[in-house]
Structures are given as structure tokens and as C-alpha cells.
Design an enzyme around this catalytic site. Structure first.
Site, PDB file in Angstrom:
ATOM      1  N   GLU A   1      21.991  54.072 104.424  1.00 40.23           N
ATOM      2  CA  GLU A   1      21.350  52.916 105.062  1.00 40.23           C
ATOM      3  C   GLU A   1      21.209  53.116 106.563  1.00 40.23           C
ATOM      4  OE1 GLU A   1      19.901  50.610 103.558  1.00 40.23           O
ATOM      5  OE2 GLU A   1      20.788  50.399 101.567  1.00 40.23           O
TER       6      GLU A   1
ATOM      7  N   ASP B   1      16.211  55.622  92.892  1.00 45.41           N
ATOM      8  CA  ASP B   1      14.781  55.557  93.206  1.00 45.41           C
ATOM      9  C   ASP B   1      14.275  56.565  94.237  1.00 45.41           C
ATOM     10  OD1 ASP B   1      16.327  54.227  95.076  1.00 45.41           O
ATOM     11  OD2 ASP B   1      15.358  52.277  94.818  1.00 45.41           O
TER      12      ASP B   1
ATOM     13  N   GLU C   1      14.126  39.710  90.588  1.00 44.55           N
ATOM     14  CA  GLU C   1      14.814  40.968  90.883  1.00 44.55           C
ATOM     15  C   GLU C   1      14.891  41.869  89.655  1.00 44.55           C
ATOM     16  OE1 GLU C   1      17.117  43.605  93.431  1.00 44.55           O
ATOM     17  OE2 GLU C   1      15.697  41.973  93.777  1.00 44.55           O
TER      18      GLU C   1
ATOM     19  N   GLU D   1       8.793  46.811  97.463  1.00 48.53           N
ATOM     20  CA  GLU D   1       8.353  47.931  96.639  1.00 48.53           C
ATOM     21  C   GLU D   1       7.002  47.719  95.967  1.00 48.53           C
ATOM     22  OE1 GLU D   1      12.532  48.261  97.532  1.00 48.53           O
ATOM     23  OE2 GLU D   1      11.434  46.638  96.537  1.00 48.53           O
TER      24      GLU D   1
END
Length: 601
Positions: free
Chosen positions: A185, A322, A439, A503
Site C-alpha cells: 500500500e 488481482d 462489494e 475497478e
């Protein structure tokens, strides 16, 4: 003496003329009011602690415990990348007016959220958009500020950029209260923000590369392990004491495999080979193990980075996996196609994904080819596999990735799959009461990916987990539909929240830039309006608890990617196609555009 009624209007007229003459002739005239000039926004109030808290740990430089004997250099062979973007025709004045109107609406939403952060959380990580409080979620170095730097450049917010640049000197990457630093992150939000803003401003602001290097020097300590695999949840305090650290025996695939683009760009800009070397060692180990997993071609969602084992049973392209796959075509582009390693790894992965993971959801609109990615569980030896048809928002990047791979690696047969994956996520937005995708959820999977008529009984059977033979079973399924407010085709909503995720819009942006299909812009505008309506708060935009509620409960949470990704992708969808062209830039997993090198490495 009294005037009669007829004489009163004459008297009033005389008085009126006298007053006007006095005001405009005898009364001193004042200068006309000056036109107000737009002022540069005032310097925000820093919410940073004036002194480091007592529990803060300072990282000092120690000699490396596990130095490498030699660095792996950037590839320097011949290479080329095919053209990616669609050849857009000239735009009509009417189309331009409409597009700019939508772009300005997105920019307005960005400024609303940015000002909320600037006024209430400046130099902290995030603003709480409902309460106006702040919180530190990524080591307290101003995540939203840094993550948003390139968005300020892209949207032409020069004054806001100057304020942000002035604040960067207050960020100290050697001190934090975090005992554990999330390397992934930190790299994608902070380093990505610095490097992209540097590239977009052509190196005009030296502070940007300076801070990227400071961060790179600091985070490089997490790679000082016996096998040079980084400790992704880095024990900062241990390194601060000069003690040894080890790669984790359980780390997510996405975290360890998604540092390549940022570290490669840092090496390209600084000519320091250690950053590319660090991530190339990860790639080499992944490639060596790619054919040895329980689902050859893919890696399990969690791997043993300490022993370099890939024995887990769960495989996915969703959360925790991902961006590992996303970075194969993007790293290939950033390296100018000078090595075929990433192309080979992508080809092996996408073939397995197409055969084992991608499926079609049954929808009432049979003409809508809604594709999604399943989660796969594989027992030892690969003889027994089970699939969970569970789309989630994080998987919505897939449409854009497959489209990019189709162009870059000359795989035209993959383009319909890319479109289906994109359309699937648009469908998931359209079918909820708010027009916003949840979600995570489950759907009825089609038996045939090409032909899939609507079958109410199959939907009901998937909802209750058994064939529908009796009316009471049908009633039971209907009761679950009513209780969970399930749209047709969805069998369960595991997590009904929306976290301002980007996304789906990422895939719309890439697909639009590659195909030029304006219906993708229409979908993006529809999604933006619905998101804005459901999430707008006093100090920004908030995650919401349940997309099935027409007036959803706000969660008082606005992650930095709302500004860095979601709104940026929306802005670019309504920009002129040459603004951040995919033939000039590579966008990281955090939507940070890095300039593609044009000359020798």
C-alpha cells in the site's frame, strides 16, 4: 394648501427629477467596484502532530544484512509495443460541449472531496467524510495528499498542486507510529503518486523525485531478508534496531507481485539498479513456480514467500491476487517490450483463467453477455476442483487488463472476453436500487458461455442450493429473494457495501480508449451520477453500507483511491483521448500514469 388628485402625480415627478439630479450630478461619485480577482487558495491548516508522538519509531540506516552480489540490470534488447488506443475521429462541437459538461461535473466532485480533506485532514492519511475527523491508515504520511498529486495535474488544478508541493517537505518517511508497515500500500499510493506527478510535470518539481527516492531508500529495508523476498507486512521496529527480518510464510500474491511497475520506473528515473533488481528477483521466482502450482498457469492467492512454495488450494483474480496479473502487461509496456518474460507469464496465466475461471452469469437480458471470474479451489494433485461463482468489485479490473493484453500481446480473440467482463460489472451496477455495485455477491452461472437464456427455475434452484420440484421450494426461494432483495440473476449478496472502488470504471476507461465505443461513456456517466447521489457527504464522499437501500447508511470512510483512482478514471473517460494516452503512459494499479520511455534504457 392641498393639491387635488390630478396635481399629485406632477408634484411627485418634480421631486423624483430633483433627487435623481442631486444623486448623479452633485453627489460625489465613487469609483466602480473592482472586478474580483481569483485568489490562490490559502495555505491549509496542518493536522500533523507538531512533534513526533512518544510512541513513534525512527528508522536509522543500518548496513544491509543480506546484500546481493550483483544487480540484475534493466533489459536493453530490441523491443516495441503495438499501438493501443483507438484512432478517434474529430469531435463535433455538440459532442464536445456535452463531454466537457460531464467532465466538469466529475471535477466538481473531486474538488468537493479534496477540499474536505484539505480543510479537515491536511497531512493526515484520510478525512472522515461525514464527521470531518481524520485518521491515519497508512503510517500517517499523508496518503490522500500524495495519492492525489497526479490527479491535481491531470485536472489542471495548479494552485492546489502548489499547496500540495509545499506540504511535501513536512513528510518524514523515517518516522512513524506504525509497528507494521504495509509495503504494498505504501508503494502504490505514495511512490506511485510521487513518480506520476514527476512524469506528468516533466520533472519541473524536483521535490517529487526527491521524496520518491527517500521513500525508496526507506522501503528498501523490507527487502533485506535472507532470500531477498520482501517482508510485505514489514516489522518496522525490528529494522529500526538493525535486527534481521524474514519474508513471510504467508503473504498475498497481489502484495508481493505488484511492486514491479513502481520500482522499475524509479530505476529508470534514478539509474539506480537496485530497485529493478529487487522486483525482478520476485518475478523470476514466480515464473519458476508458475507451472508447479495446483492450477498451473496461476498462483494461489496466498504463497509462502519465505520458502518460495506455492502449495495453497485457493486461486482467484480477486482481492489478494488481482494486481499480480494486471502488472504483467503493464511491466511489459514499461520495459518497452525488451524482454518476453512478462508476455510468456501473462499468456500462461490468461489461458488458465479463460479455461478454468471465467464464466457467464445468467441475466434476464439474454443479449447482455455478463462475464465474471470465479474462485477456484483445487485439492492436491489437481484432480478435484470446485468453483465459487462469486463476483466482487475488485475483480472488475479484469476487463481492462484483458483488453490491454489483447492489444499489447496481439491476442485479438481475447477482446470479446474483455468486453464481456466489462459489461458484467456494468450490469452489476445497473440492477441494484442505487445503481451501485455491491462489494461481493453470487450469481447463477450459465452452463454455456455463448448461449444462456433466462431460466427462473434455475435461478431459484441456485438460491436455495437444490432443484426446484415443489411449490414450497419455489416459495422458499422467493422468500429469500424478498428478504435479501435479490435482483434477478443474483443468488446471494455476501457484502452489500460499496467502498468508492474504481475497478469497474478502470475497465470502462481502458475499453473506451481501445475501442472508441461511446456507449461505454454513457455507462460511466450513469454510474457516476448514481455514485455521487448515494455517497456525497458534507466533507467528501463516503463508503456506504448497503447498495440495496435507496438512501444508504454512510460509513464515514473515504480512502485515498476515491480521488487517486475512481474520480481520475471518470475524468479521463470524459477527457480528450490524447490526454494521458495509453500510447504514452502506463497506469499503475493505483491509476498513477508513468511515462513510457522512448529511448534506450
Amino acid at each position: 394648501m392641498f393639491f387635488n388628485r390630478k396635481g399629485r402625480p406632477i408634484a411627485k415627478a418634480i421631486v423624483f427629477v430633483c433627487v435623481v439630479y442631486f444623486l448623479f450630478v452633485w453627489f460625489p461619485r465613487s469609483s466602480p467596484a473592482p472586478v474580483k480577482q481569483q485568489k490562490r487558495p490559502g495555505k491549509p491548516i496542518s493536522r500533523k502532530d507538531p512533534e513526533p508522538p512518544k510512541d513513534a519509531v525512527h528508522l536509522t540506516k543500518h548496513p544491509e544484512l543480506n546484500p546481493v552480489p550483483a544487480h540484475i540490470p534493466l533489459p536493453n534488447g530490441p523491443g516495441s509495443i503495438p499501438r493501443i488506443q483507438f484512432d478517434f475521429p474529430p469531435e463535433s462541437p455538440e459532442d464536445r460541449t456535452e463531454r466537457v459538461r460531464k467532465q466538469e461535473a466529475v471535477k466538481s466532485a473531486f474538488l468537493h472531496a479534496w477540499n474536505g480533506y484539505k480543510d479537515h485532514a491536511w497531512l493526515r492519511d484520510e478525512v472522515a467524510p461525514t464527521s470531518g475527523q481524520f485518521e491515519d491508515t497508512f503510517s500517517g504520511w499523508g496518503a490522500t495528499l500524495v495519492d492525489s498529486l497526479d490527479a491535481l495535474v491531470i485536472m489542471g488544478l495548479d494552485d492546489e498542486l502548489e499547496l500540495a508541493l509545499e506540504a511535501l517537505n513536512e513528510i518524514d518517511f523515517t518516522t512513524t507510529t506504525s509497528r507494521e508497515v504495509n509495503v504494498f500500500e505504501i508503494v502504490i499510493r505514495y511512490m506511485g503518486g510521487f513518480l506520476a506527478a514527476h512524469d506528468l510535470t516533466n520533472g519541473k518539481h524536483p521535490i517529487l523525485l526527491k521524496k520518491a527516492v527517500e521513500l525508496g531508500e526507506m522501503i528498501f529495508n523490507a527487502f533485506d531478508t535472507p532470500n531477498r523476498m520482501p517482508q510485505m507486512r514489514w516489522n518496522w521496529a525490528k529494522s529500526a534496531r538493525g535486527e534481521g527480518i524474514w519474508a513471510s510464510p504467508r503473504t498475498s500474491l497481489a502484495e508481493i507481485a505488484s511492486l514491479t511497475v513502481e520500482f522499475t520506473r524509479l530505476t529508470q528515473l534514478t539509474k539506480d539498479p537496485k530497485y529493478f533488481d529487487a522486483v525482478q528477483r520476485i518475478t523470476n521466482n514466480l515464473q519458476e513456480g508458475q507451472a508447479t502450482t495446483r492450477l498451473p498457469g496461476m498462483w494461489p492467492t496466498f504463497i509462502n514467500a519465505e520458502k518460495l512454495r506455492f502449495e495453497d488450494t485457493s486461486f482467484s483474480v480477486g482481492g489478494c491476487a488481482d494486481s499480480a496479473y494486471e502488472y504483467f502487461p503493464k511491466e511489459h509496456i514499461l520495459l518497452g517490450g525488451k524482454t518476453d518474460q512478462y508476455q510468456k507469464m501473462y499468456a500462461d496465466a490468461i489461458e488458465t483463467i479463460k479455461k478454468k475461471v471465467i464464466f457467464r452469469a445468467m441475466t434476464k437480458d439474454a443479449d447482455r453477455r455478463a462475464l465474471f471470474a470465479a474462485d477456484v479451489y483445487v485439492l492436491r494433485g489437481g484432480d478435484s476442483q470446485s468453483l465459487r461463482y462469486a463476483p466482487d468489485h475488485l475483480k472488475c479490473f479484469m476487463g481492462g487488463m484483458v483488453a490491454l493484453g489483447a492489444k499489447v500481446f496481439n491476442r485479438p480473440d481475447d477482446m470479446p472476453i474483455a468486453r464481456g467482463l466489462t459489461d458484467g460489472c456494468v450490469w452489476a451496477y445497473d440492477v441494484t436500487p442505487t445503481g451501485v455495485m455491491p462489494e461481493s455477491f453470487r450469481v447463477s452461472a450459465c452452463e454455456n458461455i455463448d448461449v444462456c437464456p433466462w431460466d427462473q427455475n434455475k435461478w431459484f434452484a441456485d438460491i436455495i442450493g437444490r432443484h426446484i420440484e415443489l411449490d414450497e421450494e419455489r416459495q422458499r426461494a422467493q422468500q429469500k429473494v424478498d428478504a435479501q432483495r435479490l435482483p434477478p440473476g443474483i443468488t446471494d449478496i455476501r457484502d452489500p457495501s460499496y467502498s468508492l472502488r474504481p475497478e469497474a470504471l478502470e475497465s470502462l476507461f481502458i475499453m473506451y480508449r481501445i475501442t472508441g465505443d461511446k456507449s461505454l461513456q454513457d455507462a460511466a456517466w450513469r454510474m457516476f451520477q448514481n455514485i455521487e447521489k448515494a455517497t456525497r457527504t458534507k466533507f467528501g464522499h463516503s463508503s456506504i453500507a448497503d447498495v440495496r437501500d435507496k438512501e444508504p447508511k454512510l460509513k464515514d470512510k473515504m480512502e485515498s483511491f476515491w480521488l487517486a483512482e475512481t474520480l481520475k478514471y471518470l475524468y479521463l473517460i470524459f477527457s480528450e483521448p490524447n490526454h494521458i494516452s495509453l500510447d504514452e503512459y502506463v497506469l499503475s494499479t493505483e491509476a498513477h500514469p508513468f511515462k513510457r520511455p522512448t529511448g534506450p534504457s
